[in-house]
Design an enzyme around this catalytic site. Structure first.
Site, PDB file in Angstrom:
ATOM      1  N   LYS A 235     -46.795   9.518   7.144  1.00  0.00           N
ATOM      2  CA  LYS A 235     -45.369   9.691   7.422  1.00  0.00           C
ATOM      3  C   LYS A 235     -44.562   8.584   6.758  1.00  0.00           C
ATOM      4  CE  LYS A 235     -46.081  13.185  10.236  1.00  0.00           C
ATOM      5  NZ  LYS A 235     -45.541  14.538  10.025  1.00  0.00           N
ATOM      6  N   ASP A 263     -44.781  12.495   4.023  1.00  0.00           N
ATOM      7  CA  ASP A 263     -43.990  13.448   4.805  1.00  0.00           C
ATOM      8  C   ASP A 263     -42.798  12.729   5.418  1.00  0.00           C
ATOM      9  OD1 ASP A 263     -43.020  15.380   6.504  1.00  0.00           O
ATOM     10  OD2 ASP A 263     -44.867  15.632   7.653  1.00  0.00           O
ATOM     11  N   GLU A 289     -43.262  15.950   1.631  1.00  0.00           N
ATOM     12  CA  GLU A 289     -43.072  17.052   2.570  1.00  0.00           C
ATOM     13  C   GLU A 289     -41.748  16.905   3.309  1.00  0.00           C
ATOM     14  OE1 GLU A 289     -45.496  18.696   6.497  1.00  0.00           O
ATOM     15  OE2 GLU A 289     -46.574  17.726   4.861  1.00  0.00           O
ATOM     16  N   GLU A 318     -42.772  23.745   7.847  1.00  0.00           N
ATOM     17  CA  GLU A 318     -43.088  23.691   9.270  1.00  0.00           C
ATOM     18  C   GLU A 318     -41.873  23.960  10.149  1.00  0.00           C
ATOM     19  OE1 GLU A 318     -43.473  19.612  11.503  1.00  0.00           O
ATOM     20  OE2 GLU A 318     -44.138  19.264   9.449  1.00  0.00           O
ATOM     21  N   ASP A 341     -45.966  27.787   9.402  1.00  0.00           N
ATOM     22  CA  ASP A 341     -46.277  27.281  10.741  1.00  0.00           C
ATOM     23  C   ASP A 341     -46.450  28.486  11.660  1.00  0.00           C
ATOM     24  OD1 ASP A 341     -45.806  24.572  12.657  1.00  0.00           O
ATOM     25  OD2 ASP A 341     -45.392  26.489  13.614  1.00  0.00           O
ATOM     26  N   HIS A 368     -49.169  24.238   7.893  1.00  0.00           N
ATOM     27  CA  HIS A 368     -48.914  23.109   8.771  1.00  0.00           C
ATOM     28  C   HIS A 368     -49.743  23.267  10.035  1.00  0.00           C
ATOM     29  CE1 HIS A 368     -46.493  21.435  12.251  1.00  0.00           C
ATOM     30  NE2 HIS A 368     -46.743  20.358  11.536  1.00  0.00           N
TER      31      HIS A 368
END
Length: 458
Positions: A235, A263, A289, A318, A341, A368
């Protein structure tokens, strides 16, 4: 396009089975206590779900279990939306639903008055996913197959009969989808055997939560490297200096021979996403992402165009609300990786549409997962995509996180960092009754204890 008849085989009461009741439960896990799941936009998530059970009058007592993923507060809103859909499902004949699933999808997603608070987006669509997930689980159980095998064994025309093509025919027609699925029949059994032998490649997000301190980040990475993992996602988006510090640690630990994705969870606007990723390009991420708002198709396209010379792709999905957003992302060349997702879209009915569009546009699907039950759900989509739609593993990888699997009756099975195809019947998000009782909100003992000791704000 008319459905092929779905005749009962080993289930003599299949044709007469009805849904007799729907129940929905608020189940929450206090993952925020340990920063599990934390990212730039969701700093203290409690991984949660609205958990749906459809009871039937089938003599063997078959039930459909489904869920939709949430982050704690707001689950009660989704539960209210599920209850608003109850009358569309209860007392329905399940054979009638499955024989023309696209028609039922449109019924539940386009109810005249309820549709106004969607349509096909937001809490209402999350609720729709939970109910439809439960129906697909029920169908697979009635057929005695895991969900992925149920769909793989269907004829192309039967798969088409589950998809609502409204709003996407300018990108994919029924005939084009049918051609893709018919081509997918060639070599299908070989791909089934390959997946059963080798599994589907996975990457880990468990090491890279934004709230992890440096020592824990290193510890997690080393543990996963020792276990043989070679693909990681981290992240980003807290601050540029902190991202550089953390990604330096990551590359120190994994080297540059292993795969890295990053992400941002929608943290940036478009110019910020471009400039920020230009600074992080030195770490050689495969993709960024969710660089910006999931609804901003042209914004994603601008980011993709700017980062392409740096070898960085754009992935998103997602929090893409429906097949229409995915249609536009694909038409605008805005994504290099398509991330479906299983709880954001309208279950498999809508996911199949996106898988087929992605195949037509030549964009690999990387579902995801993570969350509560998302790995258990997403594995089926990866197998379906490979076996009967894309027929390719190139640039395809499925997300994996290590937490919360112990709460499911049939958790995912991993083999050498690959997902092993499940064999138990259903969609396989049936939770253990003990876990539901323990973590039900607000009356489960875990939450009563946390609220008593004021460990969590509520």
């Amino acid at each position: 396009m008319a459905a092929l008849p779905l005749e009962p085989t080993d289930h003599p009461y299949y044709r007469n089975t009805k849904v007799t009741s729907l129940s929905v439960t608020d189940v929450r896990y206090p993952t925020s206590l340990f920063a599990d799941g934390s990212d730039a936009m969701h700093t203290d998530p409690d991984y949660s779900c609205a958990y749906v059970v459809l009871q039937t009058d089938h003599p063997d007592g078959h039930e459909g279990h489904g869920l939709t993923f949430t982050l704690g507060k707001g689950t009660n809103v989704v539960i209210a939306a599920v209850n608003a859909l109850e009358h569309l499902v209860v007392d329905r004949n399940v054979h009638g639903i499955f024989a023309n699933f696209a028609a039922f999808y449109r019924t539940i997603s386009s109810e005249s008055q309820i549709r106004w608070i969607g349509p096909e987006k937001g809490a209402l669509h999350l609720a729709t996913a939970a109910v439809l997930n439960a129906l697909w689980d029920l169908w697979a159980k009635l057929e005695g197959k895991p969900l992925w095998k149920l769909i793989v064994d269907l004829q192309p025309e039967q798969i088409i009969s589950a998809i609502d093509f409204r709003y996407i025919r300018d990108a994919l027609t029924e005939n084009e989808a049918l051609t893709i699925l018919r081509e997918g029949q060639t070599g299908k059994q070989d791909r089934v055997r390959e997946m059963e032998k080798n599994g589907y490649p996975a990457y880990s997000t468990s090491c890279g939560w934004l709230g992890y301190e440096s020592d824990l980040l290193r510890k997690k990475l080393r543990t996963f490297i020792r276990a043989g993992w070679t693909r990681f996602k981290v992240k980003v988006g807290g601050s540029l200096d902190d991202d550089i510090r953390r990604l330096t640690i990551v590359r120190e630990e994994i080297g540059y021979d292993k795969l890295l994705m990053v992400d941002a969870n929608q943290k940036w606007d478009v110019p910020e996403a471009i400039s920020w990723m230009q600074q992080l390009a030195r770490f050689k991420p495969l993709w960024i992402e969710e660089p910006t708002s999931p609804d901003d198709v042209l914004g994603h396209a601008a980011v993709a165009k700017a980062l392409a010379p740096l070898g960085i792709g754009v992935a998103t999905g997602e929090q893409c609300a429906n097949r229409v957003i995915f249609k536009q992302l694909l038409q605008a060349s805005a994504i290099s990786y398509c991330q479906i997702d299983t709880c954001r879209l309208g279950s498999i009915n809508e996911i199949l549409a996106v898988l087929l569009m992605a195949c037509k546009f030549g964009v690999p699907v990387c579902p995801h997962a993570g969350g509560v039950g998302l790995c258990e759900l997403a594995q089926h989509m990866a197998f379906i995509d490979y076996i009967v739609i894309s027929k390719s593993l190139d640039n395809r990888v499925l997300e994996y996180v290590e937490h919360l699997h112990e709460h499911f009756a049939a958790p995912v099975t991993m083999k050498e960092q690959n997902y092993v195809p499940p064999t138990a019947p259903g969609y396989l998000v049936g939770m253990l009754p003990s876990s539901i009782a323990k973590y039900q909100f607000p009356n489960g003992p875990v939450w009563k204890d946390l609220m008593q000791h004021k460990a969590k704000p509520v």
